[in-house]
Motif scaffolding. Structure first.
Motif, PDB file in Angstrom:
ATOM      1  N   ARG A  38       0.992  -1.247   0.386  1.00 28.03           N
ATOM      2  CA  ARG A  38       0.096  -0.116   0.202  1.00 28.03           C
ATOM      3  C   ARG A  38       0.742   0.834   0.112  1.00 28.03           C
ATOM      4  O   ARG A  38       2.110   1.378   0.297  1.00 28.03           O
ATOM      5  CB  ARG A  38      -0.403   0.075   1.542  1.00 28.03           C
ATOM      6  N   GLN A  39      -0.003   2.174  -0.137  1.00 25.23           N
ATOM      7  CA  GLN A  39       0.921   3.640  -0.658  1.00 25.23           C
ATOM      8  C   GLN A  39      -0.036   4.435  -0.170  1.00 25.23           C
ATOM      9  O   GLN A  39      -0.893   4.875  -0.847  1.00 25.23           O
ATOM     10  CB  GLN A  39       1.684   3.753  -2.014  1.00 25.23           C
ATOM     11  N   ALA A  40       0.362   5.663   0.582  1.00 22.60           N
ATOM     12  CA  ALA A  40      -0.553   7.259   1.226  1.00 22.60           C
ATOM     13  C   ALA A  40       0.559   8.210   0.628  1.00 22.60           C
ATOM     14  O   ALA A  40       1.004   7.771   0.756  1.00 22.60           O
ATOM     15  CB  ALA A  40      -0.245   6.369   2.874  1.00 22.60           C
ATOM     16  N   PRO A  41      -1.093   8.969   0.899  1.00 22.42           N
ATOM     17  CA  PRO A  41      -0.317  10.261   0.032  1.00 22.42           C
ATOM     18  C   PRO A  41       0.922  10.325   1.483  1.00 22.42           C
ATOM     19  O   PRO A  41       1.036  11.081   1.638  1.00 22.42           O
ATOM     20  CB  PRO A  41      -1.067  11.329  -0.009  1.00 22.42           C
ATOM     21  N   GLU A  44       5.747   6.768   1.331  1.00 20.52           N
ATOM     22  CA  GLU A  44       6.955   4.990   1.185  1.00 20.52           C
ATOM     23  C   GLU A  44       5.841   4.137   0.637  1.00 20.52           C
ATOM     24  O   GLU A  44       4.969   4.234   1.758  1.00 20.52           O
ATOM     25  CB  GLU A  44       7.999   5.133   1.659  1.00 20.52           C
ATOM     26  N   ARG A  45       6.134   3.045  -0.830  1.00 21.91           N
ATOM     27  CA  ARG A  45       5.108   2.336  -0.774  1.00 21.91           C
ATOM     28  C   ARG A  45       5.490   1.315   0.587  1.00 21.91           C
ATOM     29  O   ARG A  45       6.569   0.820   0.815  1.00 21.91           O
ATOM     30  CB  ARG A  45       5.110   1.321  -2.475  1.00 21.91           C
ATOM     31  N   GLU A  46       4.420   0.422   0.566  1.00 23.22           N
ATOM     32  CA  GLU A  46       4.951  -0.187   2.793  1.00 23.22           C
ATOM     33  C   GLU A  46       4.236  -1.639   2.060  1.00 23.22           C
ATOM     34  O   GLU A  46       3.320  -2.217   1.526  1.00 23.22           O
ATOM     35  CB  GLU A  46       4.335  -0.092   3.892  1.00 23.22           C
ATOM     36  N   LEU A  47       5.039  -2.556   2.351  1.00 22.22           N
ATOM     37  CA  LEU A  47       4.695  -4.285   2.529  1.00 22.22           C
ATOM     38  C   LEU A  47       3.941  -4.514   3.040  1.00 22.22           C
ATOM     39  O   LEU A  47       3.757  -4.567   4.352  1.00 22.22           O
ATOM     40  CB  LEU A  47       5.920  -5.223   2.255  1.00 22.22           C
ATOM     41  N   ALA A  61       3.037  -5.566   7.865  1.00 26.05           N
ATOM     42  CA  ALA A  61       3.098  -4.352   8.584  1.00 26.05           C
ATOM     43  C   ALA A  61       1.990  -4.155  10.193  1.00 26.05           C
ATOM     44  O   ALA A  61       1.149  -5.046  10.221  1.00 26.05           O
ATOM     45  CB  ALA A  61       1.994  -3.435   7.813  1.00 26.05           C
ATOM     46  N   LYS A  62       3.459  -4.187  10.595  1.00 26.47           N
ATOM     47  CA  LYS A  62       2.779  -4.440  12.440  1.00 26.47           C
ATOM     48  C   LYS A  62       1.764  -3.370  12.409  1.00 26.47           C
ATOM     49  O   LYS A  62       0.589  -3.690  13.206  1.00 26.47           O
ATOM     50  CB  LYS A  62       4.199  -4.024  12.977  1.00 26.47           C
ATOM     51  N   SER A  63       1.418  -2.459  12.090  1.00 23.89           N
ATOM     52  CA  SER A  63      -0.175  -1.797  12.477  1.00 23.89           C
ATOM     53  C   SER A  63      -0.844  -2.649  11.963  1.00 23.89           C
ATOM     54  O   SER A  63      -1.756  -2.114  12.105  1.00 23.89           O
ATOM     55  CB  SER A  63       0.173  -0.392  11.672  1.00 23.89           C
ATOM     56  N   VAL A  64      -1.383  -3.470  10.947  1.00 19.82           N
ATOM     57  CA  VAL A  64      -2.451  -4.285  10.438  1.00 19.82           C
ATOM     58  C   VAL A  64      -2.499  -5.776  11.299  1.00 19.82           C
ATOM     59  O   VAL A  64      -3.865  -6.064  11.066  1.00 19.82           O
ATOM     60  CB  VAL A  64      -2.002  -4.475   8.895  1.00 19.82           C
ATOM     61  N   PRO A  88      -8.330   5.087   9.974  1.00 18.26           N
ATOM     62  CA  PRO A  88      -8.005   6.462   8.647  1.00 18.26           C
ATOM     63  C   PRO A  88      -7.070   6.440   8.703  1.00 18.26           C
ATOM     64  O   PRO A  88      -6.272   6.792   7.239  1.00 18.26           O
ATOM     65  CB  PRO A  88      -8.208   7.636   9.414  1.00 18.26           C
ATOM     66  N   GLU A  89      -5.567   5.610   8.942  1.00 22.30           N
ATOM     67  CA  GLU A  89      -4.638   5.485   8.696  1.00 22.30           C
ATOM     68  C   GLU A  89      -4.509   4.280   7.573  1.00 22.30           C
ATOM     69  O   GLU A  89      -3.076   4.037   6.937  1.00 22.30           O
ATOM     70  CB  GLU A  89      -3.820   5.466   9.893  1.00 22.30           C
ATOM     71  N   ASP A  90      -5.568   3.730   7.431  1.00 16.66           N
ATOM     72  CA  ASP A  90      -5.651   2.112   6.529  1.00 16.66           C
ATOM     73  C   ASP A  90      -5.958   3.316   5.010  1.00 16.66           C
ATOM     74  O   ASP A  90      -5.253   1.926   4.188  1.00 16.66           O
ATOM     75  CB  ASP A  90      -6.382   1.544   6.832  1.00 16.66           C
ATOM     76  N   THR A  91      -6.038   4.647   5.202  1.00 15.02           N
ATOM     77  CA  THR A  91      -6.326   4.841   3.624  1.00 15.02           C
ATOM     78  C   THR A  91      -5.110   5.154   3.033  1.00 15.02           C
ATOM     79  O   THR A  91      -4.042   5.680   3.132  1.00 15.02           O
ATOM     80  CB  THR A  91      -6.549   6.524   3.827  1.00 15.02           C
TER      81      THR A  91
END
Length: 122
Positions: A38-41, A44-47, A61-64, A88-91
């Motif tokens: 994923r990549q938020a505005p 950087e793109r995150e695995l 991603a630890k956050s998910v 919201p931070e998953d946007t």
């Protein structure tokens, strides 16, 4: 040619769920590990998660962790990302990715889908 087509994104309220799909073609899906990024505005793109050919899943991603699940069906050439309790931070734009070995050039090549937008907002 290799094609990865994502779908399932959209606008969802915090706490909601979405299931992203990635339909693959042009390569032997059952022999390929698959990944969701994923990549938020402005970031950087995150695995986010990966799954092996045998279905062993890894959430990177630890956050998910505990909220997202990755799965696949080799008969359907499809990999999914189930996202629960969205925040919201998953946007972000979510992308499906595969790395394939190019025997002609003796290199690994990355292939990406066009992405599907996930927006979490009230």
């Amino acid at each position: 040619q290799v094609q990865l087509v994502e779908s399932g994104g959209g606008l969802v309220q915090p706490g909601g769920s979405l299931r992203l799909s990635c339909l693959a073609s042009g390569f032997i899906f059952s022999r390929s590990d698959m990944r969701w990024y994923r990549q938020a505005p402005g970031k950087e793109r995150e695995l986010v998660a990966g799954i092996t050919v045998t279905g062993a899943a890894n959430i990177h991603a630890k956050s998910v962790n505990g909220r997202f699940t990755i799965s696949r069906d080799n008969a359907k050439n499809t990999v999914w990302l189930q996202m629960n309790n969205l925040k919201p931070e998953d946007t972000a734009m979510y992308y499906c990715q595969v790395v394939l070995y190019d025997v002609s050039w003796d290199i690994d090549r990355e292939y990406w889908g066009q992405g599907t937008q996930v927006t979490v907002s009230s």
